[in-house]
Design an enzyme around this catalytic site. Sequence first.
Site, PDB file in Angstrom:
ATOM      1  CB  CYS A 166      -1.432-115.310 -77.908  1.00  0.00           C
ATOM      2  SG  CYS A 166      -0.662-116.471 -76.751  1.00  0.00           S
ATOM      3  CE  LYS A 199      31.003-120.650 -41.574  1.00  0.00           C
ATOM      4  NZ  LYS A 199      31.358-120.848 -42.962  1.00  0.00           N
TER       5      LYS A 199
HETATM    6  S1  IVH Z   1      36.369-117.500 -37.131  1.00  0.00           S
HETATM    7  C1  IVH Z   1      38.696-119.850 -34.704  1.00  0.00           C
HETATM    8  N1  IVH Z   1      34.724-115.740 -38.228  1.00  0.00           N
HETATM    9  O1  IVH Z   1      34.251-120.014 -41.852  1.00  0.00           O
HETATM   10  C2  IVH Z   1      37.536-119.813 -35.344  1.00  0.00           C
HETATM   11  N2  IVH Z   1      35.336-117.644 -39.431  1.00  0.00           N
HETATM   12  O2  IVH Z   1      35.492-122.850 -40.673  1.00  0.00           O
HETATM   13  C3  IVH Z   1      38.382-119.437 -37.008  1.00  0.00           C
HETATM   14  N3  IVH Z   1      34.388-117.621 -41.735  1.00  0.00           N
HETATM   15  O3  IVH Z   1      36.900-120.932 -43.658  1.00  0.00           O
HETATM   16  C4  IVH Z   1      37.263-118.851 -37.867  1.00  0.00           C
HETATM   17  N4  IVH Z   1      33.226-115.684 -41.389  1.00  0.00           N
HETATM   18  O4  IVH Z   1      37.012-118.365 -43.341  1.00  0.00           O
HETATM   19  C5  IVH Z   1      35.419-116.979 -38.414  1.00  0.00           C
HETATM   20  N5  IVH Z   1      33.185-114.072 -38.824  1.00  0.00           N
HETATM   21  C6  IVH Z   1      33.740-115.223 -39.039  1.00  0.00           C
HETATM   22  C7  IVH Z   1      33.959-115.906 -40.485  1.00  0.00           C
HETATM   23  C8  IVH Z   1      34.459-117.054 -40.396  1.00  0.00           C
HETATM   24  C9  IVH Z   1      33.434-116.719 -42.467  1.00  0.00           C
HETATM   25  C10 IVH Z   1      35.237-118.637 -42.417  1.00  0.00           C
HETATM   26  C11 IVH Z   1      36.353-118.966 -42.258  1.00  0.00           C
HETATM   27  C12 IVH Z   1      36.529-120.495 -42.314  1.00  0.00           C
HETATM   28  C13 IVH Z   1      35.248-120.981 -41.921  1.00  0.00           C
HETATM   29  C14 IVH Z   1      35.287-121.810 -40.422  1.00  0.00           C
END
Ligand code: IVH
Length: 696
Positions: free
Chosen positions: A455, A129
């Site tokens: 010191c 993520k």
């Molecule tokens: S999938 C339907 N995969 O996390 C799912 N999101 O709320 C759509 N993000 O701001 C998102 N890494 O930008 C997905 N590997 C990943 C991700 C990811 C970061 C962020 C995305 C969004 C938030 C999801």
Amino acid sequence: MSTSDLFSSEPTPAERAAELRAQLHHHAHRYYTLDDPEIPDAEYDRLFRELQALEAAHPELLMPDSPTQRVGGQVLDGFTPVRHAVPMLSINTETDTEPSGARNFDARVRRALGLGEGDLAVEYVAELKFDGLAMSLRYEQGVLVQAATRGDGEVGEDVTSNVRTIGQIPLRLPVEAPPVLEVRGEVYMRRDDFDALNERQRAKIAAGAKGEKTFVNPRNAAAGAVRQLDSGIAAQRPLSFFAYGLGELTPAEQGGPAFETHLQMLMQLKAWGFPVAEQTALATGADELVAFHQRIGAARDQLPYDIDGVVYKVNSLALQRQLGFVSREPRWAVAHKYPAQEQLTTVLGIDVQVGRTGKLTPVAKLAPVFVGGVTVTNATLHNEAEARRKDVRVGDTVIVRRAGDVIPEVVAVLPDKRVGEPPVFTMPAHCPVCGSAAVREEGEVDHRCTGGLFCGAQRKQAILHFAQRRAVEIEGLGDKLVEQLVDAGVVKTLPDLYRLGLTALLTLDRMADKSAQNILGALEKSKQTTLPRFLFGLGIRHVGEATAKDLARHFGTLDGVMNATEEALLAVNDVGPVVAQSIRTFFDQPHNREVVEQLRACGVTWPEGEPAAQAPQPLAGKTFVLTGTFPTISREDAKAMLEAAGAKVAGSVSKKTDYVVAGAEAGSKLTKAQELGVAVLDEAGMLALLLEQPPI
Ligand code: IVH
């Protein structure tokens, strides 16, 4: 009604919900629209969850404009709104950072699919993520025609000209790409790029530039760059991209690709030239999700960019369709978080600590806070200028950050939470430990105590430095013991250590006969050392382990080093004017020579060698990085062999690295080498290089 009710400040649920809505609106605006958050994500999440819980318990409080009902983010003036052909969804966040977070998700998926105990495990794709901002890239006939932010999920902002400056995003796709393709992914900033950007920003501010600021974190800097109205400025902010999904796509009936799994789709994106994180993996069943979460968690701090969790997605697209959505979130995906690396706390006081070389460091004493997996009570403020730049004052509410093994630091102050007008931090004029004058030399940022070994603080640090494993190694001589020895006045200089007897040790607190014997044994053992360890242990400013080794190799004997002129010192590999002068100054002081003589008289000894000038150094000037486990030799031995051949062995890969030697389970260093095009050797390759003697 009792008096306590009358005077109670406890708000009613309706009041609290209104308060939370107002706060969340404010912070969502700062975060999504202005790219300038005031509070850490963890704090925002907490407020958000509190409101969600209140609304769940009191459904009558749920308002259509509640921040829980939308994705956040509005269109900033100056950007053209873009309606997404396929909405950009949010993802359900599992804030339980334990394995149960993954198990609960798998259980929910299985229940929704009607799977029982005996049925097969569900196959997932586990991803990182990324902590950046979501982006939708639209390609028509293989050409990038539009890049849009998520906005509120339905309508985002057209940021095409800024996104075109991101080198990792293809502007044109191979001919076989479908006529309409929307790639969804994350724009982010690498940590090294972020540090360099802030460095440049600080230089601009120092030079008097108006309207410039530094950024709190890479996500914030990335969002700011993408939403720059001037794409010339955006181009100077180094951004990167990872793809993780699709928006609109030409349907299969019209000649578009027919994917059956999420992984197939990711592989295709990769083939079309989009970066897909290499850690992306298939995981079958809850156990493999847990293993992924733990494996990535352990490697999190070595990644070159920030992640705040991992994402699990059901791999089969048919099953994804079957699972569908609940409100704005897919039921087939979840974000499984890691413990937050930033939290809010308050500054109880600012202490000044004295280091080994007399450096005075302001340290914020904090109300205990759990951050990055540990309870933190201290955070460094580095120096007076930093403390003032961040304007940290006693009583302030601050964001503290702790990532990996790095010492916790104060990222920023929340100015609105300041009560009254506490005084600005000033470095004291005298050392808080010994009272000697504290000075800041021209061109230096640090204040130093001028007390030297007079010191107590410097003395303690000097002894601990000498006794550490990488120096002469006196096992068992730690913080507490050194503190007692110095405070009791038993040990004033390094040689005093070797004059310690059983009686002196036994007078110390909690020192039993056995431990005293052990210390004496360790002292005895430490007398047989090596010249590099001894030189390093003396604690000469700017002489680290590597320089100590270079000096020992070059001169062969301690007297050689002690009597070398600055000019002679400059001839040593990697020794520049500052280091040469520091060595000269150290040995010009009679009391330092005296310490060395007394240590020798106490029996500290090492094998002396010949000056190494004649020894062949086939790898002089080459820099190596070692990673992984080698089949026949230890990393330590490999390092020693390379250094003996004149090479430098560094800890991290950069453009200056000549070779990376990779063994089994090599990690991010190998990846970095491949990215930078650095030559990679295995053990055999390294040994072959070592054997290549220069022509006689
Ligand atoms: S999938 C339907 N995969 O996390 C799912 N999101 O709320 C759509 N993000 O701001 C998102 N890494 O930008 C997905 N590997 C990943 C991700 C990811 C970061 C962020 C995305 C969004 C938030 C999801």
